[in-house]
Design an enzyme around this catalytic site. Structure first.
Site, PDB file in Angstrom:
ATOM      1  N   GLY A 120     -14.874 -63.118 -25.214  1.00  0.00           N
ATOM      2  CA  GLY A 120     -13.701 -63.519 -24.647  1.00  0.00           C
ATOM      3  C   GLY A 120     -12.362 -62.886 -25.078  1.00  0.00           C
ATOM      4  CG  ASP A 121      -8.881 -65.271 -25.339  1.00  0.00           C
ATOM      5  OD1 ASP A 121      -9.844 -66.052 -25.808  1.00  0.00           O
ATOM      6  OD2 ASP A 121      -7.850 -65.772 -25.196  1.00  0.00           O
ATOM      7  CD  GLU A 122     -12.559 -66.899 -29.966  1.00  0.00           C
ATOM      8  OE1 GLU A 122     -12.224 -68.273 -29.749  1.00  0.00           O
ATOM      9  OE2 GLU A 122     -13.868 -66.692 -30.477  1.00  0.00           O
TER      10      GLU A 122
END
Length: 591
Positions: A489-491
């Site tokens: 994801g955006d991690e």
């Protein structure tokens, strides 16, 4: 009657020998190449199956981590005890559940169930046709009779319960009649250690496998069965969950070769193909792996399998076979026409060709073929050299594919950064080195702030471009001994060894935030992303990679929900409360 002389008879004999030799060489090369392709395909398929199994287990482990985080929130214990009876308190906790479901599209439901009142639901968030909704009080139910409730209450605090995979009715109208679901739960304990409730997350395995199968080739087919052999995943959905539909469809009946995996006989993996076992694997190549399933009961397992059409595997071998046939026809014609003229000259070059045929898989430069000759021997030598070169090129291509799969196992396909598995291996190695040398290190959990808005407003393609730019920026701010990886994801996660003071950590965090604050150009648009950072440190925050990652995640959530700080050290949370979990939960509840 005309009698043939010795030269004629020798010529005829040499012609026959030449034809037979070229045919045998071609047949041997074809068979050897096909055997090699089958062996390489089975190994490649087994590697992919093992990788899929590891990623499936890791995906369930991520869900278990979320369950433990939510179950250890003090507000969860308060709601389960009935102490937090105000609507505002329950809504705050339900909003936390909603945020988790927003970031995890595979989560179908998150529930908090109290031990009292026959296992009454106190909070339930559902994913349905309208999105993620919080169930009103009049729809909450009693679940004390459910196995995932009383089995979880029998589990030790801090551990998780994993239910068997079941077929749950679809929650979205016009969708499939059911979807494979697993429930992962953990007991909720009060300050005295008494179990006062249960935190349950329902996971849609269809979404999990869609994510895991993205990196597989298009012609791969996926199978999965439970410990009794019932198909849970099958290319034909009608073959799955037969025990629910009244007609059991078992993997070891469809593929008898898999029976040892269910009887624990031999190893935990096997491969077979349609050439060696045409009855067991018609026109396909199979690889199966037995993997443990369930984080508590080690006796449970699933069997995962991948299949590939045999025609796709042998396509290059069939093409090579056609070239071998053409080569044999050419060499036979040449031998018949010119055999009488070059009977004596044929002996030495034929020996060279025979040697090359026996060593077709050796280095092409080991013995030079007479390819420079302009006669038929040269034609034969060049044809054989082309065949040998193609065999070696196919071997190199197969090795390159195997190396690509190995690289894929440790790297994110979008950004090219190391993935969670490779990062955790490096973190463990850094911890071992720091333990020996007395050094310190920090783990920074970076979560983008406005990534969802970019996806919603500009589309997922813009989101992917943003992630690539962010990955490049994070790589650019790294020093030579630092590392960055994408968790999903955006991690993102960073490893910073050799930090000696909070000020040094702050400088590094400011450097990362400055890189994140620069706008990103997406076509005609420029978007601002921003980030929140959670930081854990070795050895003060833990001595294991999983522990440091979990605490950095906890600190990141605190930074995410704080209006004052964009990065938070886990030490700051620990200073606010006696336990890290409580510190994180208190900060979340105050926002």
């Amino acid at each position: 009657m005309i009698k043939l002389g010795l030269t004629s008879r020798l010529s005829i004999l040499l012609v026959c020998i030449g034809v037979a030799a070229s045919g045998a060489t071609g047949y041997y090369a074809y068979r050897a190449n096909r055997t090699m392709l089958m062996r390489e395909a089975e190994q490649s398929l087994l590697t992919s199956t093992q990788l899929l199994s590891q990623r499936f287990i890791a995906a369930l482990g991520d869900v278990a981590d979320d369950v433990l985080v939510l179950a250890t929130l003090p507000s969860s214990a308060a709601v389960a005890q009935g102490g937090d009876t105000s609507q505002a308190g329950r809504v705050r906790l339900a909003k936390v559940f909603q945020r988790f479901m927003t970031h995890h599209p595979e989560y179908l439901q998150i529930r908090l169930i109290t031990r009292a009142n026959y296992g009454a639901e106190r909070i339930r968030t559902d994913r349905n046709a309208h999105g993620i909704v919080i169930a009103p009080d009049n729809e909450l139910q009693e679940k004390g009779h459910a196995p995932y409730v009383f089995d979880t209450l029998a589990t030790m605090a801090g551990h998780v319960y994993v239910s068997p995979i079941s077929l749950e009715p679809g929650r979205v109208p016009n969708a499939d009649s059911g979807r494979p679901t697993v429930r992962i739960a953990s007991p909720i304990a009060d300050a005295s250690g008494n179990k006062v409730g249960v935190l349950v997350i329902d996971v849609d395995l269809t979404q999990v496998f869609k994510r895991l199968e993205r990196d597989l080739p298009a012609d791969y087919l996926v199978y999965m069965a439970n410990e009794w052999g019932d198909f849970l995943v099958h290319p034909d959905p009608a073959q799955t969950f037969g025990f629910v539909r009244g007609r059991r469809v078992l993997m070891h009946n469809s593929f008898p070769a898999t029976l040892p995996l269910f009887e624990h006989v031999g190893g935990t993996s096997l491969t077979f193909d349609g050439l060696a076992h045409p009855d067991h694997a018609p026109a396909q190549v199979f690889a199966f792996v037995r993997s443990p399933f369930g984080l508590v009961d080690g006796n449970r397992f699933v069997v995962l399998g991948l299949a590939r059409p045999l025609a796709n595997v042998l396509a290059s071998a069939n093409a090579l076979g056609e070239q071998i046939v053409r080569m044999v026809l050419i060499s036979s014609t040449v031998a018949i026409v010119l055999g009488a003229l070059f009977a004596r000259a044929l002996a030495r070059p034929l020996r060279t060709l025979a040697y090359a045929a026996e060593h077709v898989f050796d280095d092409p430069a080991a013995r030079r073929l007479p390819v420079s000759r302009s006669d038929e021997i040269g034609v034969l030598a060049r044809c054989f050299d082309i065949m040998r070169t193609e065999i070696h090129s196919q071997m190199k291509a197969l090795r390159a594919k195997q190396q690509a799969l190995t690289h894929l196992a440790g790297h994110d396909t979008l950004t090219g950064l190391p993935n969670r598995l490779q990062f955790m291996e490096r973190l463990e190695a850094s911890i071992r080195h720091a333990s020996l040398t007395g050094d310190t290190l920090a783990v920074m959990f970076v979560d983008l702030d406005r990534f969802k808005q970019i996806n919603d407003q500009l589309g997922h393609s813009a989101g992917d471009q943003t992630l690539v730019v962010i990955a490049q920026r994070l790589s650019a701010v790294l020093r030579s001994n630092e590392a960055v990886a994408r968790l999903g994801g955006d991690e993102f996660i960073m490893l910073v060894p050799g930090v000696q003071s909070p000020e040094a950590i702050g400088d590094i965090a400011d450097r990362v935030l400055a890189a994140m604050d620069d706008t990103v150009a997406i076509g005609p648009h420029r978007v601002s992303v921003g980030a929140s950072i959670g930081i854990s440190e070795f050895p003060v925050d833990g001595s294991h990679a999983d522990e440091l990652l979990a605490k950095a995640d906890t600190a990141m959530y605190a930074a995410k929900t704080s209006n004052l700080r964009r990065y938070v050290r886990y030490q700051e949370l620990a200073a606010n409360d006696t336990s890290p979990a409580c510190g994180q939960a208190s900060l979340l509840a105050q926002q």
